[in-house]
Scaffold this motif. Structure first.
Motif, short mmCIF file in Angstrom:
data_model
loop_
_atom_site.label_atom_id
_atom_site.label_comp_id
_atom_site.label_asym_id
_atom_site.label_seq_id
_atom_site.Cartn_x
_atom_site.Cartn_y
_atom_site.Cartn_z
N THR A 100 0.82 -1.22 0.00
CA THR A 100 0.00 0.00 0.00
C THR A 100 0.86 1.27 0.00
O THR A 100 0.37 2.34 0.33
CB THR A 100 -0.91 0.02 1.25
OG1 THR A 100 -0.09 -0.06 2.41
CG2 THR A 100 -1.89 -1.13 1.24
N PHE A 101 2.13 1.15 -0.37
CA PHE A 101 3.01 2.31 -0.30
C PHE A 101 2.86 3.23 -1.51
O PHE A 101 2.78 2.77 -2.64
CB PHE A 101 4.48 1.85 -0.22
CG PHE A 101 4.81 1.11 1.04
CD1 PHE A 101 4.87 1.77 2.26
CD2 PHE A 101 5.05 -0.25 1.01
CE1 PHE A 101 5.16 1.08 3.42
CE2 PHE A 101 5.36 -0.95 2.15
CZ PHE A 101 5.41 -0.28 3.37
N VAL A 102 2.87 4.51 -1.25
CA VAL A 102 2.90 5.53 -2.30
C VAL A 102 3.98 6.53 -1.88
O VAL A 102 3.99 6.97 -0.72
CB VAL A 102 1.53 6.26 -2.41
CG1 VAL A 102 1.63 7.43 -3.38
CG2 VAL A 102 0.44 5.29 -2.86
N PRO A 103 4.94 6.90 -2.73
CA PRO A 103 5.07 6.60 -4.16
C PRO A 103 5.83 5.31 -4.45
O PRO A 103 5.98 4.97 -5.62
CB PRO A 103 5.86 7.80 -4.67
CG PRO A 103 6.73 8.20 -3.53
CD PRO A 103 5.94 7.90 -2.29
N GLY A 104 6.29 4.61 -3.42
CA GLY A 104 7.00 3.36 -3.68
C GLY A 104 7.35 2.67 -2.38
O GLY A 104 7.16 3.23 -1.30
N ILE A 105 7.88 1.45 -2.47
CA ILE A 105 8.25 0.72 -1.26
C ILE A 105 9.50 1.39 -0.67
O ILE A 105 10.50 1.54 -1.38
CB ILE A 105 8.53 -0.76 -1.59
CG1 ILE A 105 7.34 -1.39 -2.29
CG2 ILE A 105 8.88 -1.53 -0.32
CD1 ILE A 105 7.59 -2.79 -2.82
N ASN B 194 -2.28 2.65 -6.98
CA ASN B 194 -2.06 1.69 -5.91
C ASN B 194 -3.38 1.09 -5.41
O ASN B 194 -3.85 1.38 -4.30
CB ASN B 194 -1.30 2.36 -4.75
CG ASN B 194 -0.61 1.32 -3.91
OD1 ASN B 194 -0.41 0.20 -4.37
ND2 ASN B 194 -0.24 1.68 -2.70
N GLU B 219 9.38 0.25 -9.77
CA GLU B 219 7.95 0.53 -9.69
C GLU B 219 7.69 1.75 -8.82
O GLU B 219 8.42 2.01 -7.86
CB GLU B 219 7.18 -0.68 -9.15
CG GLU B 219 7.58 -1.12 -7.75
CD GLU B 219 6.63 -2.20 -7.21
OE1 GLU B 219 6.81 -3.34 -7.63
OE2 GLU B 219 5.75 -1.86 -6.40
N ALA B 220 6.68 2.49 -9.21
CA ALA B 220 6.25 3.66 -8.42
C ALA B 220 4.73 3.70 -8.47
O ALA B 220 4.13 3.24 -9.44
CB ALA B 220 6.84 4.94 -8.99
N THR B 221 4.15 4.25 -7.44
CA THR B 221 2.69 4.22 -7.33
C THR B 221 2.11 5.62 -7.12
O THR B 221 2.84 6.56 -6.79
CB THR B 221 2.26 3.35 -6.13
OG1 THR B 221 2.85 3.91 -4.95
CG2 THR B 221 2.71 1.92 -6.30
N TYR B 222 0.83 5.73 -7.29
CA TYR B 222 0.12 6.95 -6.90
C TYR B 222 -1.23 6.54 -6.31
O TYR B 222 -1.67 5.41 -6.47
CB TYR B 222 -0.08 7.89 -8.11
CG TYR B 222 -1.14 7.44 -9.07
CD1 TYR B 222 -0.84 6.57 -10.11
CD2 TYR B 222 -2.46 7.87 -8.92
CE1 TYR B 222 -1.83 6.14 -10.99
CE2 TYR B 222 -3.45 7.44 -9.79
CZ TYR B 222 -3.13 6.58 -10.82
OH TYR B 222 -4.12 6.15 -11.67
N THR B 223 -1.85 7.47 -5.61
CA THR B 223 -3.12 7.18 -4.96
C THR B 223 -4.29 7.45 -5.92
O THR B 223 -4.30 8.48 -6.60
CB THR B 223 -3.28 8.09 -3.72
OG1 THR B 223 -2.12 7.89 -2.91
CG2 THR B 223 -4.52 7.73 -2.92
N ARG B 234 8.53 12.68 -7.61
CA ARG B 234 9.11 11.57 -6.82
C ARG B 234 9.00 10.26 -7.59
O ARG B 234 9.93 9.46 -7.63
CB ARG B 234 8.38 11.42 -5.48
CG ARG B 234 8.91 12.26 -4.36
CD ARG B 234 10.36 11.94 -4.01
NE ARG B 234 10.57 10.61 -3.45
CZ ARG B 234 11.65 9.85 -3.67
NH1 ARG B 234 12.63 10.28 -4.44
NH2 ARG B 234 11.74 8.66 -3.12
N GLN B 235 7.84 10.06 -8.21
CA GLN B 235 7.65 8.81 -8.96
C GLN B 235 8.62 8.75 -10.14
O GLN B 235 9.22 7.70 -10.40
CB GLN B 235 6.20 8.72 -9.46
CG GLN B 235 5.18 8.35 -8.39
CD GLN B 235 4.67 9.50 -7.56
OE1 GLN B 235 5.25 10.58 -7.55
NE2 GLN B 235 3.60 9.28 -6.84
N ILE B 238 12.06 8.00 -8.74
CA ILE B 238 12.20 6.59 -8.32
C ILE B 238 12.44 5.70 -9.54
O ILE B 238 13.34 4.86 -9.56
CB ILE B 238 10.94 6.13 -7.55
CG1 ILE B 238 10.89 6.79 -6.17
CG2 ILE B 238 10.90 4.60 -7.41
CD1 ILE B 238 9.56 6.60 -5.44
#
Lengths: 240, 432
Positions: A100-105, B194, B219-223, B234-235, B238
């Motif tokens: 569930t991490f944002v923006p990454g682990i 995410n 990998e990078a995530t957003y809400t 940031r993404q 990364i």
């Protein structure tokens, strides 16, 4: 009758009572800080572990079916629970399957042992401080669930719980002190009246037995009547 | 058993878009299942229940999907409906959020007028609804053609409650990975939403790379719900640190556009691929609007699509879509109570999303037609399985069966030329 305040005689009594109350409040506060803190921390950890175990149990079939979208959906539901800040699931090979991490682990987590189920405290830059618990899925054969709870929130909860207890103790302390002050003053009032009465007698006045202090049926009344008796005897014994 | 619903209740819940239909005067009552073994009275509309994003950052997806479907249903209703009965939609807004979607679905399942669920939008929403369909399995409520390529509605234990028309994310991501690897771009990173949708695409990329002996390099995530104005610095940092050859994005248009913008601005000049759910035209609109060089941030984009290009008018189905969209030009649904009211939505003349909605509507109408005068839930599955090699006019025939709950398999790839997405003919020439 002139009012006289008795200060010196009860100063120590008052001080003693204040000190005793203070000591009680202080020791109860310390005890409550330790107890509340320990119990909430234990409860926090046990809740986290229960959630981790719950996810571990629910995710067996999902993992075996390689249905990672459903797995993600499952942990997303849990992370909406107050104070859970992150969840990640690692595979039996240590791969991060859902998180569930944002923006990454975070690097600190990537660098940690993905199979560990020990309770650890983590400080993740930019995210905060956490207590993390783990639970194996199928005894670790299918992976591991890790649940991170927010220590800051725990701290706030502890502060709130202790604050409420301290506020209650503070109120009891203030009310107790006021009541002590009032009782001591009430106990001292006959003595003050007796003092005035004795001074009057010593000054040559001959108050009657109908003086309020002499009519009391306690020790102060007896002393007043005794003073009166002695004064009358000392006055020439004409009455004898 | 027969019952009625009031006109007011129907209009409130979203039937108002049928105003032009000749059955408008008959909405005073909607019959419920049971008469003669069929669904509702013979002269009543067949009501399809929808929960989709009509508000929030992904509202374009729900709105365009609806518009495409409604263009076809309007035409159908004006020409006698299905076996003499009009099609009506009961619409609810979920804002692309799982909880409202679950609540809407419970309402729709309990609504005796609703025949089936149709045109849902999104993976996080649909994956949460699937257990409901299992819970109400005795009611035989089926979900038709959701706008998501995720696996949960294609596989056990919930696959039996849904029918899909579009190709899956697994197929889309596999196609993207295969093509990128073929032109020497093996270091592939993933930028994803995410949630279940992002994870579904992430899993597809991972699986496809594994077939090439590779892994996701970063990998990078957003809400979910992130707006275009948000920073994706940031993404980008990364992913940039892992020096990828390409990035595959599994997201919605606002966040993916923000990522594509920041990737170019921060010097990450590599192919940025998106899957069909992104909403290509909305993504393009955000990236080109107000720029001196409108193509400055779109040169590296490559989007997979599950329907052919709406520019390809050599296809009969696309020509019909153009024609009916021009004639009916459906407005965004007006009588839907929106979760987060925002600025009015400006519809697109054509889009991949509305073309998909159009095709969904064509096929569901055909399935209902095949059930004859007495459509019933108990015969729905049989009617779907009877669809074999059906021609929607888009160059790919549609088939269903007990082991095939997804009608189409083909994935199309598009890149930006000027102000539109056009088919990508040569990967090597474009990105090699």
């Amino acid at each position: 009758m002139r009012k006289v305040k008795v200060h010196k005689l009860f100063r120590k009594t008052r001080f003693f009572f204040f000190a005793l109350f203070g000591l009680i409040v202080l020791s109860v506060s310390l005890l409550s800080i330790v107890t509340v803190s320990r119990e909430l921390s234990d409860e926090y950890e046990s809740n986290s572990r229960a959630i981790a175990e719950n996810i571990a149990n629910s995710s067996v079939d999902i993992l075996l079916n390689r249905n990672l979208a459903t797995l993600q959906s499952l942990i997303d539901q849990f992370v909406e629970v107050q104070s859970i800040r992150y969840i990640y699931i690692t595979s039996d090979t240590g791969e991060y399957l859902a998180h569930t991490f944002v923006p990454g682990i975070p690097d600190a987590i990537l660098a940690s042992d993905p199979f560990s189920t020990e309770t650890v405290q983590r400080s993740l830059p930019g995210l905060g401080d956490f207590v993390e618990v783990g639970s194996p899925i199928l005894s670790g054969a299918a992976g591991t669930v890790h649940v991170g709870m927010d220590l800051e929130l725990l701290g706030l909860k502890i502060q709130r719980a202790i604050g409420q207890q301290l506020a209650l103790l503070g109120i009891i302390f203030v009310i107790g002190s006021l009541l002590t002050f009032w009782f001591v003053n009430m106990a001292a009032r006959p003595l003050a009246d007796l003092l005035v009465f004795a001074a009057k007698v010593a000054g040559g006045a001959r108050p009657g037995e109908d003086e309020p202090i002499a009519m009391r049926d306690d020790e102060a009344g007896e002393l007043a009547r005794l003073f009166l008796h002695v004064a009358r005897r000392g006055g020439g014994g004409s009455r004898e | 058993m027969t019952g009625t619903l009031s006109r007011r209740a129907l209009v409130r819940s979203g039937l108002a878009s049928l105003v032009a239909a000749p059955w408008a005067g008959r909405w005073g009552s909607v019959a419920v299942p049971g008469r003669g073994g069929g669904w509702g009275a013979q002269d009543e509309p067949i009501v399809l229940g929808t929960s989709a994003a009509f508000s929030g950052p992904s509202r374009a997806l729900g709105t365009e999907l609806y518009r495409g479907a409604w263009a076809f249903f309007s035409h159908l209703n004006e020409n006698g409906g299905v076996n003499g009965r009009p099609i009506a939609l009961r619409l609810y807004d979920d804002g692309y959020q799982p909880d409202p979607c679950v609540e809407n679905t419970i309402r729709l399942i309990r609504d005796p007028a609703v025949f089936l669920l149709f045109g849902y939008v999104g993976t996080p929403t649909v994956t949460r609804v699937l257990p409901l369909l299992k819970k109400f399995r005795d009611e035989r409520v089926y979900l038709f053609f959701p706008f998501t390529g995720a696996e949960p509605q294609r596989e056990p234990p919930y696959g039996e409650f849904a029918f899909n028309l579009r190709a899956s994310y697994r197929q889309e991501t596999a196609g993207l990975v295969d093509n990128l690897v073929r032109i020497g771009r093996r270091r592939i990173a993933v930028f994803y939403q995410n949630d279940a949708y992002g994870r579904s695409g992430w899993a597809g990329v991972r699986e496809a790379l594994a077939r090439h002996g590779a892994t996701i390099v970063g990998e990078a995530t957003y809400t979910r719900g992130t707006q275009f104005g948000a920073s994706m610095r940031r993404q980008v940092e990364i992913l940039g640190a892992r020096q990828p050859d390409a990035v595959i994005c599994i997201g919605a248009y606002a966040a993916c556009a923000a990522f594509a913008r920041d990737a170019v601005d921060l010097g990450l000049h590599i192919p940025v691929a998106n899957v069909s759910f992104v909403g290509s035209e909305n993504l393009l609109g955000l990236l080109q609007k107000g720029r001196e060089d409108p193509n400055s941030h779109t040169r590296f984009l490559v989007n997979s699509q599950v329907v052919p290009s709406y520019e390809d008018t050599s296809l009969a189905g696309v020509r019909e879509y153009h024609e009916l969209m021009a004639v009916h030009n459906p407005s965004p649904p007006e009588d839907v109570e929106r979760i987060s009211p925002g600025e009015p939505y400006e519809p697109l003349a054509q889009s991949f999303v509305s073309l998909e909605g159009f095709l969904n509507a064509r096929l569901i109408a055909e399935i209902i037609r095949r059930m004859g005068d007495a459509p019933s839930r108990s015969r729905l599955e049989e009617a779907v399985f009877a669809v074999r090699d059906y021609d929607l006019g888009i160059g790919e025939r549609v088939s269903f069966g007990p082991d095939r709950r997804q009608g189409m398999q083909r994935v199309h790839y598009t890149v930006v030329e000027g102000d539109r997405f056009v088919p990508l003919r040569d990967w090597g020439q474009r990105f090699g």
